[in-house]
Design a protein around this motif. Structure first.
Motif, mmCIF file in Angstrom:
data_model
loop_
_atom_site.group_PDB
_atom_site.id
_atom_site.type_symbol
_atom_site.label_atom_id
_atom_site.label_comp_id
_atom_site.label_asym_id
_atom_site.label_seq_id
_atom_site.Cartn_x
_atom_site.Cartn_y
_atom_site.Cartn_z
ATOM 1 N N ALA A 7 -11.504 2.572 20.602
ATOM 2 C CA ALA A 7 -10.130 2.778 20.140
ATOM 3 C C ALA A 7 -9.843 4.264 19.978
ATOM 4 O O ALA A 7 -10.703 5.034 19.545
ATOM 5 C CB ALA A 7 -9.917 2.058 18.807
ATOM 6 N N PRO A 8 -8.641 4.717 20.327
ATOM 7 C CA PRO A 8 -8.270 6.126 20.130
ATOM 8 C C PRO A 8 -8.329 6.503 18.653
ATOM 9 O O PRO A 8 -8.173 5.660 17.768
ATOM 10 C CB PRO A 8 -6.833 6.194 20.671
ATOM 11 N N SER A 9 -8.545 7.768 18.388
ATOM 12 C CA SER A 9 -8.690 8.221 17.006
ATOM 13 C C SER A 9 -7.364 8.216 16.243
ATOM 14 O O SER A 9 -7.348 8.013 15.024
ATOM 15 C CB SER A 9 -9.285 9.632 16.970
ATOM 16 N N LEU A 10 -6.248 8.433 16.942
ATOM 17 C CA LEU A 10 -4.957 8.524 16.254
ATOM 18 C C LEU A 10 -4.596 7.238 15.498
ATOM 19 O O LEU A 10 -4.288 7.300 14.302
ATOM 20 C CB LEU A 10 -3.854 8.908 17.235
ATOM 21 N N PRO A 11 -4.595 6.052 16.137
ATOM 22 C CA PRO A 11 -4.258 4.844 15.369
ATOM 23 C C PRO A 11 -5.245 4.562 14.242
ATOM 24 O O PRO A 11 -4.854 4.058 13.186
ATOM 25 C CB PRO A 11 -4.269 3.729 16.426
ATOM 26 N N LYS A 12 -6.534 4.891 14.434
ATOM 27 C CA LYS A 12 -7.516 4.675 13.378
ATOM 28 C C LYS A 12 -7.217 5.564 12.164
ATOM 29 O O LYS A 12 -7.270 5.107 11.023
ATOM 30 C CB LYS A 12 -8.929 4.951 13.900
ATOM 31 N N LYS A 13 -6.894 6.805 12.431
ATOM 32 C CA LYS A 13 -6.616 7.716 11.320
ATOM 33 C C LYS A 13 -5.310 7.364 10.621
ATOM 34 O O LYS A 13 -5.208 7.469 9.391
ATOM 35 C CB LYS A 13 -6.587 9.161 11.834
ATOM 36 N N CYS A 14 -4.314 6.934 11.380
ATOM 37 C CA CYS A 14 -3.036 6.533 10.764
ATOM 38 C C CYS A 14 -3.229 5.312 9.862
ATOM 39 O O CYS A 14 -2.684 5.252 8.746
ATOM 40 C CB CYS A 14 -1.999 6.235 11.844
ATOM 41 N N LEU A 15 -4.017 4.346 10.330
ATOM 42 C CA LEU A 15 -4.283 3.158 9.526
ATOM 43 C C LEU A 15 -5.087 3.511 8.282
ATOM 44 O O LEU A 15 -4.818 2.995 7.192
ATOM 45 C CB LEU A 15 -5.031 2.120 10.364
ATOM 46 N N ALA A 16 -6.068 4.401 8.421
ATOM 47 C CA ALA A 16 -6.862 4.830 7.267
ATOM 48 C C ALA A 16 -5.995 5.539 6.229
ATOM 49 O O ALA A 16 -6.140 5.322 5.025
ATOM 50 C CB ALA A 16 -7.996 5.750 7.730
ATOM 51 N N LEU A 17 -5.074 6.371 6.696
ATOM 52 C CA LEU A 17 -4.166 7.063 5.771
ATOM 53 C C LEU A 17 -3.266 6.073 5.046
ATOM 54 O O LEU A 17 -3.023 6.208 3.844
ATOM 55 C CB LEU A 17 -3.320 8.076 6.545
ATOM 56 N N ALA A 18 -2.774 5.062 5.769
ATOM 57 C CA ALA A 18 -1.919 4.051 5.140
ATOM 58 C C ALA A 18 -2.671 3.304 4.042
ATOM 59 O O ALA A 18 -2.152 3.088 2.943
ATOM 60 C CB ALA A 18 -1.409 3.072 6.204
ATOM 61 N N MET A 19 -3.929 2.921 4.321
ATOM 62 C CA MET A 19 -4.723 2.227 3.314
ATOM 63 C C MET A 19 -4.969 3.106 2.094
ATOM 64 O O MET A 19 -4.895 2.646 0.946
ATOM 65 C CB MET A 19 -6.050 1.768 3.922
ATOM 66 N N LEU A 20 -5.266 4.370 2.335
ATOM 67 C CA LEU A 20 -5.556 5.278 1.223
ATOM 68 C C LEU A 20 -4.353 5.449 0.301
ATOM 69 O O LEU A 20 -4.486 5.433 -0.929
ATOM 70 C CB LEU A 20 -6.009 6.636 1.776
ATOM 71 N N TRP A 21 -3.174 5.574 0.873
ATOM 72 C CA TRP A 21 -1.990 5.763 0.035
ATOM 73 C C TRP A 21 -1.580 4.470 -0.668
ATOM 74 O O TRP A 21 -1.055 4.508 -1.786
ATOM 75 C CB TRP A 21 -0.845 6.317 0.887
ATOM 76 N N ILE A 22 -1.849 3.328 -0.056
ATOM 77 C CA ILE A 22 -1.622 2.056 -0.751
ATOM 78 C C ILE A 22 -2.540 1.958 -1.962
ATOM 79 O O ILE A 22 -2.141 1.512 -3.044
ATOM 80 C CB ILE A 22 -1.842 0.876 0.210
ATOM 81 N N VAL A 23 -3.786 2.398 -1.786
ATOM 82 C CA VAL A 23 -4.747 2.397 -2.889
ATOM 83 C C VAL A 23 -4.265 3.298 -4.028
ATOM 84 O O VAL A 23 -4.394 2.962 -5.204
ATOM 85 C CB VAL A 23 -6.126 2.856 -2.379
ATOM 86 N N GLY A 24 -3.726 4.451 -3.672
ATOM 87 C CA GLY A 24 -3.196 5.340 -4.701
ATOM 88 C C GLY A 24 -2.106 4.685 -5.523
ATOM 89 O O GLY A 24 -2.063 4.831 -6.752
ATOM 90 N N ILE A 25 -1.249 3.922 -4.872
ATOM 91 C CA ILE A 25 -0.173 3.222 -5.582
ATOM 92 C C ILE A 25 -0.749 2.154 -6.511
ATOM 93 O O ILE A 25 -0.303 1.990 -7.657
ATOM 94 C CB ILE A 25 0.803 2.594 -4.570
ATOM 95 N N LEU A 26 -1.775 1.429 -6.037
ATOM 96 C CA LEU A 26 -2.385 0.391 -6.876
ATOM 97 C C LEU A 26 -3.089 0.988 -8.092
ATOM 98 O O LEU A 26 -3.022 0.441 -9.188
ATOM 99 C CB LEU A 26 -3.375 -0.428 -6.051
ATOM 100 N N ASN A 27 -3.781 2.113 -7.889
ATOM 101 C CA ASN A 27 -4.545 2.708 -8.986
ATOM 102 C C ASN A 27 -3.663 3.263 -10.096
ATOM 103 O O ASN A 27 -4.112 3.376 -11.232
ATOM 104 C CB ASN A 27 -5.465 3.810 -8.454
ATOM 105 N N ARG A 28 -2.439 3.618 -9.787
ATOM 106 C CA ARG A 28 -1.571 4.153 -10.833
ATOM 107 C C ARG A 28 -1.213 3.100 -11.871
ATOM 108 O O ARG A 28 -0.742 3.419 -12.957
ATOM 109 C CB ARG A 28 -0.287 4.716 -10.222
ATOM 110 N N ARG A 29 -1.493 1.824 -11.563
ATOM 111 C CA ARG A 29 -1.203 0.738 -12.490
ATOM 112 C C ARG A 29 -2.338 0.490 -13.469
ATOM 113 O O ARG A 29 -2.191 -0.314 -14.386
ATOM 114 C CB ARG A 29 -0.924 -0.552 -11.709
ATOM 115 N N GLY A 30 -3.495 1.157 -13.288
ATOM 116 C CA GLY A 30 -4.609 0.968 -14.201
ATOM 117 C C GLY A 30 -5.625 -0.042 -13.684
ATOM 118 O O GLY A 30 -5.394 -0.759 -12.716
ATOM 119 N N VAL A 31 -6.773 -0.127 -14.374
ATOM 120 C CA VAL A 31 -7.882 -0.933 -13.884
ATOM 121 C C VAL A 31 -7.617 -2.426 -13.980
ATOM 122 O O VAL A 31 -8.093 -3.213 -13.164
ATOM 123 C CB VAL A 31 -9.178 -0.581 -14.642
#
Length: 480
Positions: A129-153
């Protein structure tokens, strides 16, 4: 903010949650990517590679028990950072913090890249797989995680439980299937009987193999990151360790035996995703499910590591080694600014780094700080023998961890010197450039105070109402 609501980290996590937390941290990206690296650096010697996995399990168990003493003696979130500061002073603690600010986001980046690779694999069955779609998907997951973590454990506890069940289920299917085929197939038994035939790796190759395997077992020290949010940490932490570590060790060894029963060493080395190749060989009709199942199970590791990183940064803000803004909480009692900082740095790592290089670089730095922590345990045992310690690690475990970790630090430098090790050491020492003017001389930037006020209003964050309960306990423990 609600004037009647106290804004502070709370002790509301028990044994069940702590065990899930530890299992999630250990079982992550490593077991799905490290078998390839371990086997490669073991010169495709199956027997040696299994011995490497056993050595990694020993290192993980001994070091986890050592960190358990740290988390129980100093029951605050980010206890490992506080411990370094107490043992070696604020300068060394700042260097530890300096590397953690970039180290943990780097680990998070590697974890985000792996499920992205698995998810994109079915769409490119005949090529990489090309690196661009992999990196875009990884970035999307990371920022979703950031939104979830702001709600607490508490908000992610359900996801953690589901992820633990999913991970154990996937690995159990692989392990049990391999055992069944091992029992029923004479050819598979003969393959393992000649496991040690072939070329033997040299010392530097063994060290690199341990780096790869240690990724799969890393995370045992994670309870020190959240010790201030555990109920009765002096009882909860040991229970969690003795439940999670033996379970993970057995599952990992059986999983690797299963891989090597079904696949040849060359097939493992030529595979971009060992678990997918294994499933294609054993359950070909379900191959398409595996990448998404593995990705879902690894996703929670990203959540947990963002949580860990933000706790260290938050404690450093409370201790005055980072800007006061880092020591603030939002209405959900979550350190929003540290979470945001972790996500931004992790995003940069995803864009600029290759996975295999990231693994070797990060765990070389981890070995340095693990070694210093073990020395700190011995130092504090000698200097403060009467310090209140509800749990004391068996000292030979500390010496074993020191010996193994010292080898991991020195052997790559002596046997296979590479420039990136020198760059990493220089990066650690570069923290002095920030410590001397900002911490030692306490230089203040007027414009930053205005930015702090603006960000407090923008993100609705504030300094905790009172000192954390765990910090009170830490200070009390000094005089016992």
């Amino acid at each position: 903010m609600d004037g009647d609501k106290k804004i502070q980290l709370k002790r509301e996590l028990g044994y069940f949650w702590g065990t899930n937390f530890l299992i999630i941290n250990i079982i992550g990206a490593g077991i799905f990517v490290s078998p390839k690296g371990v086997l490669e650096y073991s010169c495709m010697n199956v027997g040696i590679s299994l011995c490497v996995w056993a050595a990694c399990a020993l290192l993980s168990m001994t070091s986890t028990l050592c960190f358990a003493e740290i988390g129980i003696t100093f029951p605050c979130s980010g206890a490992h950072y506080y411990f370094i500061k107490r043992c070696f002073g604020p300068l060394i603690a700042f260097l530890r913090l300096w590397t953690s600010v970039f180290l943990i986001p780097g680990v998070i980046a590697s974890q985000a890249l792996l499920p992205a690779e698995y998810c994109t694999h079915p769409f490119y069955p005949s090529c990489t797989a090309p690196s661009l779609p992999k990196k875009c998907l990884a970035l999307a997951m990371l920022w979703i995680v950031g939104i979830l973590n702001r709600r607490g454990v508490k908000e992610v506890s359900g996801l953690q439980t589901m992820s633990t069940v999913l991970k154990i289920s996937i690995l159990s299917i692989i392990s049990l299937s391999g055992v069944v085929m091992l029992v029923r197939g004479k050819e598979n038994v003969e393959r393992l009987q000649h496991a040690f035939d072939g070329e033997l790796p040299d010392v530097s190759q063994i060290t690199e193999a341990i780096f790869q395997g240690y990724l799969a077992f890393s995370g045992g020290e994670s309870l020190t990151f959240i010790a201030g949010e555990l109920k009765k940490p002096n009882k909860t932490i040991p229970k969690c360790v003795f439940t999670a570590l033996p379970l993970v060790t057995v599952v990992y060894l059986l999983t690797n035996i299963s891989y090597m029963t079904v696949l040849t060493p060359r097939e493992i080395l030529s595979s971009d995703a060992v678990a997918v190749t294994w499933t294609d060989r054993v359950f070909s009709q379900f191959t398409w499910i595996v990448p998404f199942a593995i990705s879902a199970s690894i996703f929670s590791n990203i959540i947990i590591n963002v949580l860990e990183s933000s706790r260290v940064t938050y404690l450093a803000g409370q201790q005055g080694q980072l800007p006061l803004l880092c020591g603030t909480l939002n209405t959900h009692s979550s350190p929003l600014i540290p979470v945001l900082l972790t996500v931004i740095i992790g995003s940069l790592a995803i864009v600029a780094t290759r996975l295999i290089e990231l693994i070797n670089s990060l765990y070389f730095v981890v070995s340095i700080w693990t070694l210093l922590s073990m020395v700190g345990i011995l130092k504090l045992r000698y200097q403060e023998p009467n310090l209140h310690r509800p749990y004391k690690v068996f000292l030979p475990f500390t010496f074993i961890t020191i010996a193994i970790t010292l080898c991991l630090v020195l052997i790559p430098l002596v046997k296979s010197p590479k420039l990136h090790y020198i760059y990493l050491l220089l990066f650690i020492l570069s923290g002095w450039l920030f410590y001397i003017p900002l911490i030692y001389f306490k230089s203040k930037l007027v414009w930053f105070e205005k930015v702090t006020c603006y960000l407090q209003l923008l993100f609705n964050i504030c300094i905790p109402d009172e000192s954390e309960e765990q910090m009170f306990e830490v200070e009390t423990s000094k005089h016992k």
